[in-house]
Design an enzyme around this catalytic site. Structure first.
Site, PDB file in Angstrom:
ATOM      1  N   CYS A  18     -37.899  26.298 -36.017  1.00 53.82           N
ATOM      2  CA  CYS A  18     -39.019  26.725 -35.190  1.00 53.82           C
ATOM      3  C   CYS A  18     -39.210  28.226 -35.331  1.00 53.82           C
ATOM      4  O   CYS A  18     -38.259  28.972 -35.584  1.00 53.82           O
ATOM      5  CB  CYS A  18     -38.766  26.372 -33.722  1.00 53.82           C
ATOM      6  SG  CYS A  18     -40.220  26.610 -32.654  1.00 53.82           S
ATOM      7  N   TYR A  24     -35.142  27.204 -23.116  1.00 52.00           N
ATOM      8  CA  TYR A  24     -34.703  25.879 -22.683  1.00 52.00           C
ATOM      9  C   TYR A  24     -34.713  24.839 -23.791  1.00 52.00           C
ATOM     10  O   TYR A  24     -34.395  23.674 -23.554  1.00 52.00           O
ATOM     11  CB  TYR A  24     -35.546  25.381 -21.497  1.00 52.00           C
ATOM     12  CG  TYR A  24     -37.049  25.370 -21.730  1.00 52.00           C
ATOM     13  CD1 TYR A  24     -37.633  24.661 -22.762  1.00 52.00           C
ATOM     14  CD2 TYR A  24     -37.893  26.071 -20.871  1.00 52.00           C
ATOM     15  CE1 TYR A  24     -39.002  24.637 -22.949  1.00 52.00           C
ATOM     16  CE2 TYR A  24     -39.269  26.064 -21.037  1.00 52.00           C
ATOM     17  CZ  TYR A  24     -39.814  25.339 -22.082  1.00 52.00           C
ATOM     18  OH  TYR A  24     -41.177  25.330 -22.266  1.00 52.00           O
ATOM     19  N   CYS A  25     -35.052  25.229 -25.004  1.00 54.09           N
ATOM     20  CA  CYS A  25     -35.231  24.243 -26.072  1.00 54.09           C
ATOM     21  C   CYS A  25     -33.902  23.907 -26.741  1.00 54.09           C
ATOM     22  O   CYS A  25     -33.526  24.483 -27.765  1.00 54.09           O
ATOM     23  CB  CYS A  25     -36.230  24.748 -27.109  1.00 54.09           C
ATOM     24  SG  CYS A  25     -36.628  23.487 -28.360  1.00 54.09           S
ATOM     25  N   GLY A  70     -38.433  20.981 -33.158  1.00 51.14           N
ATOM     26  CA  GLY A  70     -38.865  22.143 -33.901  1.00 51.14           C
ATOM     27  C   GLY A  70     -40.373  22.386 -33.868  1.00 51.14           C
ATOM     28  O   GLY A  70     -41.077  21.977 -32.971  1.00 51.14           O
ATOM     29  N   SER A 126     -47.991  22.880 -26.518  1.00 51.76           N
ATOM     30  CA  SER A 126     -47.041  23.296 -25.485  1.00 51.76           C
ATOM     31  C   SER A 126     -47.451  24.624 -24.856  1.00 51.76           C
ATOM     32  O   SER A 126     -47.566  25.632 -25.542  1.00 51.76           O
ATOM     33  CB  SER A 126     -45.642  23.430 -26.089  1.00 51.76           C
ATOM     34  OG  SER A 126     -45.153  22.177 -26.513  1.00 51.76           O
ATOM     35  N   ARG A 138     -40.746  30.673 -22.781  1.00 57.81           N
ATOM     36  CA  ARG A 138     -41.321  30.384 -24.106  1.00 57.81           C
ATOM     37  C   ARG A 138     -41.579  31.713 -24.830  1.00 57.81           C
ATOM     38  O   ARG A 138     -42.683  32.266 -24.762  1.00 57.81           O
ATOM     39  CB  ARG A 138     -42.596  29.562 -23.996  1.00 57.81           C
ATOM     40  CG  ARG A 138     -42.367  28.181 -23.382  1.00 57.81           C
ATOM     41  CD  ARG A 138     -43.554  27.257 -23.594  1.00 57.81           C
ATOM     42  NE  ARG A 138     -43.773  26.963 -25.003  1.00 57.81           N
ATOM     43  CZ  ARG A 138     -43.099  26.035 -25.693  1.00 57.81           C
ATOM     44  NH1 ARG A 138     -42.138  25.329 -25.103  1.00 57.81           N
ATOM     45  NH2 ARG A 138     -43.366  25.830 -26.955  1.00 57.81           N
ATOM     46  N   ASP A 303     -35.378  10.497 -29.094  1.00 63.57           N
ATOM     47  CA  ASP A 303     -35.444  11.925 -29.419  1.00 63.57           C
ATOM     48  C   ASP A 303     -34.629  12.764 -28.443  1.00 63.57           C
ATOM     49  O   ASP A 303     -34.347  13.930 -28.713  1.00 63.57           O
ATOM     50  CB  ASP A 303     -36.899  12.412 -29.487  1.00 63.57           C
ATOM     51  CG  ASP A 303     -37.590  12.430 -28.143  1.00 63.57           C
ATOM     52  OD1 ASP A 303     -37.509  11.411 -27.439  1.00 63.57           O
ATOM     53  OD2 ASP A 303     -38.219  13.442 -27.802  1.00 63.57           O
ATOM     54  N   CYS A 353     -40.130   3.462 -11.028  1.00 65.67           N
ATOM     55  CA  CYS A 353     -39.190   4.401 -11.631  1.00 65.67           C
ATOM     56  C   CYS A 353     -38.179   3.730 -12.560  1.00 65.67           C
ATOM     57  O   CYS A 353     -37.964   4.162 -13.680  1.00 65.67           O
ATOM     58  CB  CYS A 353     -38.457   5.134 -10.512  1.00 65.67           C
ATOM     59  SG  CYS A 353     -37.127   6.224 -11.024  1.00 65.67           S
ATOM     60  N   CYS A 376     -33.934  12.088  -8.785  1.00 66.28           N
ATOM     61  CA  CYS A 376     -34.238  11.012  -7.841  1.00 66.28           C
ATOM     62  C   CYS A 376     -34.897  11.518  -6.567  1.00 66.28           C
ATOM     63  O   CYS A 376     -35.904  10.971  -6.121  1.00 66.28           O
ATOM     64  CB  CYS A 376     -32.955  10.245  -7.519  1.00 66.28           C
ATOM     65  SG  CYS A 376     -33.165   8.989  -6.224  1.00 66.28           S
TER      66      CYS A 376
END
Length: 414
Positions: A18, A24-25, A70, A126, A138, A303, A353, A376
């Site tokens: 990327c 956070y990725c 990526g 995104s 980001r 994924d 859920c 939850c």
């Protein structure tokens, strides 16, 4: 064993590579599954094998050729042109093709946008809200803002009338600003399709300090392979109760003003649950029909579970059909139902859920049983809050009417 009729496969043409370094990725860490000398770019032979087997294993009328990363655009436009040609060549007479791609948007040019429009791509872009909220996590490789580049990409796609979904992650910063996020997309970007994706990053006592530094700024041994393990979460992870409040605030705005004109995936999927449907794997009783293909042809169960123990095989060695229908994948999918805690099985909103995604089921129930979803508390707040309007919209649809009639009913107190 038969292949699921509606299975979905995400493919990574540039692996975990990327051009951004989003904190956070954790997908960035998947580079550790492959040697440093191995290129993350999918080669032509793997592309041909993948496309051929995708169409051979797809029985339904629509086949999705779906790309993710990526950053998939790093693979180059010629690669995607080739994929379109191969897909058309492999398409059966009764099949239609849907091309999709998820991108951070920073590399989109007019040439890319024209290509997407020509071949009717659905683009997932995104962006996490207005500048300050987006740039919280980001960031580019130098730690700087990515906002302007993303907006430039969005504008380019709009100029070419490309179909675009907003992909917005909900994290510890933007969760406190639900209406700022929603109104930015609706009013400033004129977006009409929005996905809200909660960030949940797990960790152990040994890994949490390193994870809290952010996955984007680390490399090699300093960025260990992220695994779905541990019952701790990073500082960036969205708090459950705040997540429910975030959804409630946006829903209240949406149900009064935007039903039928703005499509929020979370709300659409929830309405399906109130109609007795399961329109996303995370709310279905079982899962296992959403897999991922890495750049070298490796296929994993999901994924979110690109980990060695969830590797099913490689399409260069085993037909995709066999991997999807394998006993290992069947067990993976059924485990969602088989490991559901008693607390969930007795829950009044179970139908909406079904324990949500297994990747988030790592906390204990009030009576000490494991396997409760971390989110939850938030989902319970949300599903309870929307119960009455969802029942109303479901009733309208069953009568052959339109769900957007609820806006008039809401305005009059009906």
């Amino acid at each position: 064993m038969a292949v699921p009729l509606n299975y979905h496969l995400l493919s990574k043409p540039a692996g975990a590579a990327c051009n951004l370094s989003c904190k956070y990725c954790f997908f960035l860490s998947k580079e550790n599954l492959y040697g440093e000398r191995e290129s993350p770019l999918m080669d032509e032979a793997t592309l041909e094998t993948y496309i051929q087997q995708l169409f051979e294993s797809s029985a339904g009328p629509e086949v999705q050729v779906a790309w993710q990363g990526g950053e998939p655009i790093l693979r180059g436009l010629d690669f995607f042109r080739r994929s379109v040609v191969l897909a058309e060549r492999c398409r059966k007479p009764h099949q239609r093709i849907l091309h999709t791609i998820q991108t951070n948007g920073t590399l989109i040019t007019d040439e890319w946008a024209a290509f997407f429009k020509q071949h009717k791509y659905l683009v997932g872009l995104s962006i996490d809200g207005p500048r300050a909220l987006h740039d919280a996590y980001r960031i580019d490789r130098h730690g700087g803002s990515s906002f302007d580049d993303v907006i430039r990409g969005w504008t380019c796609l709009q100029r070419h009338a490309v179909d675009v979904n907003i992909l917005c992650t909900i994290h510890a910063v933007n969760v406190d600003h639900p209406l700022d996020v929603y109104r930015f997309f609706r009013d400033e970007l004129s977006a009409r399709y929005i996905q809200l994706i909660p960030i949940v990053e797990r960790g152990t006592a040994d890994s949490l300090a390193l994870a809290n530094q952010g996955w984007g700024g680390l490399k090699g041994k300093d960025r260990p392979l992220y695994r779905q393990e541990g019952n701790l979460v990073t500082d960036r992870t969205v708090p459950p109760a705040k997540f429910g409040q975030f959804l409630n605030a946006i829903f209240d705005e949406w149900v009064r003003h935007d039903v039928g004109t703005v499509y929020v995936t979370t709300f659409d999927v929830a309405l399906g649950s109130w109609l007795g449907q399961h329109n996303a794997c995370i709310v279905a009783p079982t899962c296992g029909s959403a897999l991922v293909l890495e750049h070298n042809g490796d296929v994993y169960s999901c994924d979110h579970f690109v980990e060695p123990e969830h590797l099913l095989g490689n399409v260069r060695d085993t037909p995709l059909r066999a991997l999807i229908a394998s006993e290992k994948q069947r067990r993976f999918g059924n485990s969602k139902h088989d490991t559901l805690p008693k607390y969930c099985r007795e829950c009044p909103v179970l139908f909406a859920c079904y324990g949500e995604c297994p990747r988030n089921r790592f906390v204990q129930t009030p009576d000490g049983e494991g396997g409760l979803n971390y989110l939850c508390a938030g989902y319970k707040v949300f599903f309870s809050h929307i119960d009455k309007p969802m029942k109303t919209m479901a009733a309208l649809l069953r009568q052959g009417r339109y769900a957007d009639e609820i806006m008039a009913l809401t305005a009059t107190g009906g």
